[in-house]
Design an enzyme around this catalytic site. Sequence first.
Site, PDB file in Angstrom:
ATOM      1  N   PHE A  55      91.104  75.354  91.333  1.00 36.83           N
ATOM      2  CA  PHE A  55      91.910  74.220  91.814  1.00 36.83           C
ATOM      3  C   PHE A  55      91.005  73.101  92.328  1.00 36.83           C
ATOM      4  CE2 PHE A  55      94.612  77.908  91.802  1.00 36.83           C
ATOM      5  CZ  PHE A  55      95.758  77.446  91.190  1.00 36.83           C
ATOM      6  N   HIS A  56      90.020  72.784  91.522  1.00 36.09           N
ATOM      7  CA  HIS A  56      89.150  71.656  91.840  1.00 36.09           C
ATOM      8  C   HIS A  56      88.491  71.172  90.550  1.00 36.09           C
ATOM      9  CE1 HIS A  56      86.177  75.065  92.198  1.00 36.09           C
ATOM     10  NE2 HIS A  56      85.471  74.212  91.477  1.00 36.09           N
TER      11      HIS A  56
END
Length: 140
Positions: A55-56
């Site tokens: 999630f980056h």
Amino acid sequence: MLLEQILPNCALHSHRVAGDERGSLISLQSGFEIPFEFKRVYLVYGTRPGVERGFHAHKSLEQWVVCVSGSCVFTVDDGNDRREVLLDSPEKGLQIGSGIWREMRDFTPDAVLMVVASTHYELDDYIRSYDEFLSFVRSS
Ligand code: TYD
């Protein structure tokens, strides 16, 4: 060898296996099999059931990801397209360039991810908000 161009800046490769009657060996050299210089290797393992990671995105980091044991699913997203890639063999390498949002899920209990990274660990290179990621890719 290129197996599939997943996104313009993300590709799945197959590793050359030096196999003989004793078993298999894969060698990954900077500037040869992996087309960038690298400064860091990290391992992700012992991932608990149902866990989702990542999630980056990274502003400049390049990575080469190998699931050396077990399997997991990578979602890669460049702001235009979102694709899923199953990593289930040490013979596959997922090259993730800069500006790619990634999510990881469906880790098997025996999954061991090896990530080869072009730079040292740099917090400033992370984009952890999806909205900020979209602004970043649309302005680059
Ligand atoms: P994190 O970035 O949350 O992992 P992921 O994005 O894969 O879910 O990192 C987990 C922890 O490990 C966090 O405390 C930061 C630390 N870490 C390092 O110390 N060095 C590294 O090279 C990386 C990638 C993480």
